[in-house]
Scaffold this motif. Sequence first.
Motif, PDB file in Angstrom:
ATOM      1  N   LEU A 107       0.817  -1.214   0.000  1.00 51.95           N
ATOM      2  CA  LEU A 107       0.000   0.000   0.000  1.00 51.95           C
ATOM      3  C   LEU A 107       0.852   1.267   0.000  1.00 51.95           C
ATOM      4  O   LEU A 107       0.401   2.321  -0.431  1.00 51.95           O
ATOM      5  N   TRP A 108       2.097   1.167   0.467  1.00 56.63           N
ATOM      6  CA  TRP A 108       2.994   2.314   0.448  1.00 56.63           C
ATOM      7  C   TRP A 108       3.271   2.767  -0.985  1.00 56.63           C
ATOM      8  O   TRP A 108       3.549   3.956  -1.223  1.00 56.63           O
ATOM      9  N   LEU A 109       3.170   1.848  -1.949  1.00 55.59           N
ATOM     10  CA  LEU A 109       3.342   2.244  -3.352  1.00 55.59           C
ATOM     11  C   LEU A 109       2.210   3.155  -3.803  1.00 55.59           C
ATOM     12  O   LEU A 109       2.431   4.077  -4.597  1.00 55.59           O
ATOM     13  N   LEU A 110       1.016   2.908  -3.302  1.00 54.75           N
ATOM     14  CA  LEU A 110      -0.108   3.787  -3.632  1.00 54.75           C
ATOM     15  C   LEU A 110       0.102   5.184  -3.065  1.00 54.75           C
ATOM     16  O   LEU A 110      -0.280   6.177  -3.687  1.00 54.75           O
ATOM     17  N   ASP A 111       0.699   5.269  -1.878  1.00 50.61           N
ATOM     18  CA  ASP A 111       1.000   6.584  -1.311  1.00 50.61           C
ATOM     19  C   ASP A 111       1.958   7.346  -2.226  1.00 50.61           C
ATOM     20  O   ASP A 111       1.752   8.534  -2.496  1.00 50.61           O
ATOM     21  N   LEU A 112       2.991   6.679  -2.693  1.00 51.49           N
ATOM     22  CA  LEU A 112       3.919   7.333  -3.634  1.00 51.49           C
ATOM     23  C   LEU A 112       3.208   7.704  -4.927  1.00 51.49           C
ATOM     24  O   LEU A 112       3.415   8.793  -5.476  1.00 51.49           O
ATOM     25  N   HIS A 113       2.397   6.806  -5.410  1.00 54.95           N
ATOM     26  CA  HIS A 113       1.681   7.020  -6.670  1.00 54.95           C
ATOM     27  C   HIS A 113       0.771   8.243  -6.591  1.00 54.95           C
ATOM     28  O   HIS A 113       0.619   8.970  -7.570  1.00 54.95           O
ATOM     29  N   ARG A 114       0.190   8.470  -5.442  1.00 56.14           N
ATOM     30  CA  ARG A 114      -0.756   9.578  -5.269  1.00 56.14           C
ATOM     31  C   ARG A 114      -0.098  10.882  -4.838  1.00 56.14           C
ATOM     32  O   ARG A 114      -0.744  11.914  -4.799  1.00 56.14           O
ATOM     33  N   GLY A 115       1.195  10.829  -4.480  1.00 55.41           N
ATOM     34  CA  GLY A 115       1.887  12.055  -4.107  1.00 55.41           C
ATOM     35  C   GLY A 115       2.046  12.272  -2.621  1.00 55.41           C
ATOM     36  O   GLY A 115       2.251  13.391  -2.176  1.00 55.41           O
ATOM     37  N   LYS A 116       1.996  11.213  -1.860  1.00 55.79           N
ATOM     38  CA  LYS A 116       2.203  11.327  -0.417  1.00 55.79           C
ATOM     39  C   LYS A 116       3.619  10.855  -0.113  1.00 55.79           C
ATOM     40  O   LYS A 116       3.932   9.675  -0.233  1.00 55.79           O
ATOM     41  N   PHE A 117       4.470  11.824   0.262  1.00 58.89           N
ATOM     42  CA  PHE A 117       5.883  11.540   0.481  1.00 58.89           C
ATOM     43  C   PHE A 117       6.236  11.796   1.937  1.00 58.89           C
ATOM     44  O   PHE A 117       6.820  12.826   2.281  1.00 58.89           O
ATOM     45  N   GLY A 118       5.867  10.862   2.805  1.00 62.60           N
ATOM     46  CA  GLY A 118       6.154  11.022   4.230  1.00 62.60           C
ATOM     47  C   GLY A 118       5.415  12.220   4.807  1.00 62.60           C
ATOM     48  O   GLY A 118       4.193  12.273   4.808  1.00 62.60           O
ATOM     49  N   ARG A 119       6.175  13.202   5.281  1.00 64.90           N
ATOM     50  CA  ARG A 119       5.575  14.400   5.863  1.00 64.90           C
ATOM     51  C   ARG A 119       4.891  15.276   4.817  1.00 64.90           C
ATOM     52  O   ARG A 119       4.018  16.061   5.136  1.00 64.90           O
ATOM     53  N   PHE A 120       5.347  15.180   3.583  1.00 66.33           N
ATOM     54  CA  PHE A 120       4.811  16.019   2.506  1.00 66.33           C
ATOM     55  C   PHE A 120       3.651  15.307   1.819  1.00 66.33           C
ATOM     56  O   PHE A 120       3.837  14.308   1.134  1.00 66.33           O
ATOM     57  N   ASN A 121       2.473  15.846   2.004  1.00 63.13           N
ATOM     58  CA  ASN A 121       1.290  15.263   1.399  1.00 63.13           C
ATOM     59  C   ASN A 121       0.837  16.167   0.255  1.00 63.13           C
ATOM     60  O   ASN A 121       0.225  17.204   0.468  1.00 63.13           O
ATOM     61  N   LEU A 122       1.158  15.768  -0.961  1.00 64.30           N
ATOM     62  CA  LEU A 122       0.825  16.553  -2.156  1.00 64.30           C
ATOM     63  C   LEU A 122      -0.330  15.938  -2.938  1.00 64.30           C
ATOM     64  O   LEU A 122      -0.497  16.228  -4.115  1.00 64.30           O
ATOM     65  N   GLU A 123      -1.114  15.097  -2.273  1.00 59.34           N
ATOM     66  CA  GLU A 123      -2.172  14.365  -2.972  1.00 59.34           C
ATOM     67  C   GLU A 123      -3.157  15.272  -3.698  1.00 59.34           C
ATOM     68  O   GLU A 123      -3.705  14.888  -4.728  1.00 59.34           O
ATOM     69  N   THR A 124      -3.389  16.463  -3.187  1.00 58.57           N
ATOM     70  CA  THR A 124      -4.381  17.340  -3.824  1.00 58.57           C
ATOM     71  C   THR A 124      -3.836  18.021  -5.073  1.00 58.57           C
ATOM     72  O   THR A 124      -4.602  18.344  -5.974  1.00 58.57           O
ATOM     73  N   VAL A 125      -2.526  18.243  -5.150  1.00 57.63           N
ATOM     74  CA  VAL A 125      -1.964  18.957  -6.307  1.00 57.63           C
ATOM     75  C   VAL A 125      -1.103  18.077  -7.206  1.00 57.63           C
ATOM     76  O   VAL A 125      -0.826  18.439  -8.350  1.00 57.63           O
ATOM     77  N   TYR A 126      -0.667  16.931  -6.720  1.00 59.35           N
ATOM     78  CA  TYR A 126       0.258  16.074  -7.471  1.00 59.35           C
ATOM     79  C   TYR A 126      -0.274  15.658  -8.852  1.00 59.35           C
ATOM     80  O   TYR A 126       0.459  15.753  -9.836  1.00 59.35           O
ATOM     81  N   PRO A 127      -1.530  15.234  -8.968  1.00 59.31           N
ATOM     82  CA  PRO A 127      -2.021  14.876 -10.307  1.00 59.31           C
ATOM     83  C   PRO A 127      -2.023  16.065 -11.272  1.00 59.31           C
ATOM     84  O   PRO A 127      -1.717  15.914 -12.449  1.00 59.31           O
ATOM     85  N   TYR A 128      -2.340  17.242 -10.748  1.00 61.86           N
ATOM     86  CA  TYR A 128      -2.361  18.427 -11.606  1.00 61.86           C
ATOM     87  C   TYR A 128      -0.948  18.817 -12.036  1.00 61.86           C
ATOM     88  O   TYR A 128      -0.721  19.201 -13.190  1.00 61.86           O
ATOM     89  N   LEU A 129      -0.001  18.724 -11.117  1.00 60.79           N
ATOM     90  CA  LEU A 129       1.390  19.026 -11.465  1.00 60.79           C
ATOM     91  C   LEU A 129       1.918  18.030 -12.493  1.00 60.79           C
ATOM     92  O   LEU A 129       2.606  18.418 -13.445  1.00 60.79           O
ATOM     93  N   ASN A 130       1.601  16.761 -12.298  1.00 63.32           N
ATOM     94  CA  ASN A 130       2.010  15.745 -13.271  1.00 63.32           C
ATOM     95  C   ASN A 130       1.388  16.016 -14.641  1.00 63.32           C
ATOM     96  O   ASN A 130       2.056  15.939 -15.671  1.00 63.32           O
ATOM     97  N   GLY A 131       0.106  16.317 -14.645  1.00 61.35           N
ATOM     98  CA  GLY A 131      -0.591  16.581 -15.905  1.00 61.35           C
ATOM     99  C   GLY A 131      -0.050  17.809 -16.615  1.00 61.35           C
ATOM    100  O   GLY A 131       0.190  17.786 -17.821  1.00 61.35           O
ATOM    101  N   LEU A 132       0.132  18.892 -15.878  1.00 64.28           N
ATOM    102  CA  LEU A 132       0.675  20.109 -16.486  1.00 64.28           C
ATOM    103  C   LEU A 132       2.099  19.902 -16.982  1.00 64.28           C
ATOM    104  O   LEU A 132       2.479  20.405 -18.038  1.00 64.28           O
TER     105      LEU A 132
END
Length: 94
Positions: free
Chosen positions: A46-71
């Motif tokens: 399940l830790w792979l899903l955290d990386l996949h979604r943009g959750k990097f330990g203390r840094f949780n970028l889940e809300t912006v990570y898909p948009y940054l990847n797309g842009l």
Amino acid sequence: MTSIKLNLRRLHRALAPLLCVPLVLTVTSGMLFQMAATNQQGDQFLWLLDLHRGKFGRFNLETVYPYLNGLGLLTLILTGTLMWLQLPSKRDRL
């Protein structure tokens, strides 16, 4: 080489290494998790899903990570396509 072509190449060259890292991470973690889930071991990875979604330990970028990847991907596609369209044809090179 005109300044527009030169600036386009500089932009692409500067952004490509930075934008490829999260794209490769997203693709790799998604593929590895899918392989684990196919082998009924998804709960252990399940830790792979955290990386996949943009959750990097203390840094949780889940809300912006898909948009940054797309842009980032759209930027690379756009600048790469524009450079490709500016290439002289074989007939012009002769």
